[in-house]
Design an enzyme around this catalytic site. Structure first.
Site, PDB file in Angstrom:
ATOM      1  NE  ARG A 106      -2.546  -0.510   3.672  1.00 27.68           N
ATOM      2  CZ  ARG A 106      -3.320  -0.136   4.665  1.00 27.68           C
ATOM      3  NH1 ARG A 106      -4.574   0.166   4.449  1.00 27.68           N
ATOM      4  NH2 ARG A 106      -2.852  -0.057   5.886  1.00 27.68           N
ATOM      5  CB  THR A 110      -2.274   7.183  -2.602  1.00 31.35           C
ATOM      6  OG1 THR A 110      -1.549   5.967  -2.842  1.00 31.35           O
ATOM      7  CG2 THR A 110      -1.480   8.350  -3.136  1.00 31.35           C
ATOM      8  CG  ASP A 202       1.393  -4.300   9.606  1.00 28.33           C
ATOM      9  OD1 ASP A 202       1.595  -5.479   9.239  1.00 28.33           O
ATOM     10  OD2 ASP A 202       1.511  -3.335   8.840  1.00 28.33           O
ATOM     11  CG  ASP A 205       4.935  -4.798  11.040  1.00 26.77           C
ATOM     12  OD1 ASP A 205       5.771  -5.220  10.213  1.00 26.77           O
ATOM     13  OD2 ASP A 205       4.612  -3.602  11.136  1.00 26.77           O
TER      14      ASP A 205
HETATM   15  N1  URA Z   1      -3.390  -4.258   7.249  1.00 28.25           N
HETATM   16  C1  URA Z   1      -3.089  -4.702   8.490  1.00 28.25           C
HETATM   17  O1  URA Z   1      -2.191  -5.521   8.649  1.00 28.25           O
HETATM   18  N2  URA Z   1      -3.780  -4.233   9.529  1.00 28.25           N
HETATM   19  C2  URA Z   1      -4.780  -3.347   9.393  1.00 28.25           C
HETATM   20  O2  URA Z   1      -5.387  -2.974  10.398  1.00 28.25           O
HETATM   21  C3  URA Z   1      -5.088  -2.893   8.090  1.00 28.25           C
HETATM   22  C4  URA Z   1      -4.377  -3.365   7.038  1.00 28.25           C
END
Ligand code: URA
Length: 211
Positions: A106, A110, A202, A205
């Site tokens: 991503r 944007t 995330d 992560d």
């Molecule tokens: N991607 C993720 O890993 N967590 C989110 O909350 C949104 C997108």
């Protein structure tokens, strides 16, 4: 066509999802929970796989016994990198599944997905496809990945995630009303960075310990 979404509310899935959400859950635990939850979700998502009967022998007698009918194996496509977590769980349950990968990141400004990798089996016309990514947030990655994958003409498509935000679902349904979504929960919404609230952070992560 009426867009479809199925929220899989099995108590074991909900309990394990809560453990995944908790900020103190370690990377190792998060990863093993992701595998377990994915196996449970896969059980539901594959509920309509067709069966045929093979003549087999048990130690006691011959019988016509049910086996999966699909000559062409299911293909599971992981949206990298967090999709890998769901993929690992599904492959434990369906080891003969074929696998594809779509790499999208991503753009942080944007939130638009940019493709950096695409590899799928070639003979997809006769295969059912399950596209997996734990988080459907804005829906941009899911929409872009499915858009790209539709060019390969799979027999059918489903999208599986762990968590979805209402905005992501609306966007996906708008663009791909023909692709049913399966998720374990629909959360409240998104923050200004496109993260799901309350979410679990995330997913990449947390899965790989990169933060
Ligand atoms: N991607 C993720 O890993 N967590 C989110 O909350 C949104 C997108």
């Amino acid at each position: 066509m009426t867009p479809q979404i199925t929220v899989i509310r099995h108590p074991l899935i909900q309990h394990k999802l809560t453990l995944m959400r908790r900020v103190e859950t370690s990377t190792a635990k998060f990863r093993s929970l992701m595998t377990e939850v994915s196996m449970l979700l896969a059980y539901e998502v594959t509920r309509d796989l067709p069966l045929k009967h093979d003549l087999i022998k048990t130690p006691m007698a011959a019988m016509q016994a049910p086996v999966l009918a699909a000559d062409k194996k299911l293909v599971v496509v992981s949206i990298m990198r967090a999709g890998q977590g769901i993929l690992d769980g599904i492959l434990q349950l369906i080891p003969s599944a074929r696998v594809g990968h779509v790499g999208l990141y991503r753009d942080p400004a944007t939130l638009i997905p940019i493709e950096y990798y695409f590899k799928v089996p070639h003979d997809l016309e006769d295969r059912d496809m399950l596209v997996v990514d734990p988080m459907m947030a804005t829906g941009n990655s899911a929409v872009a990945a499915v858009q790209r994958l539709k060019q390969t003409n799979p027999k059918s498509m489903k999208f599986l995630c762990l968590l979805a935000a209402p905005q992501g679902i609306a966007h996906f349904h708008d663009q791909h009303p023909d692709v049913p979504i399966y998720t374990a929960a629909i959360d409240e919404g998104l923050d200004e960075h496109g993260y799901i609230i309350p979410g679990l952070g995330d997913a990449g992560d947390r899965l790989f310990g990169t933060k």
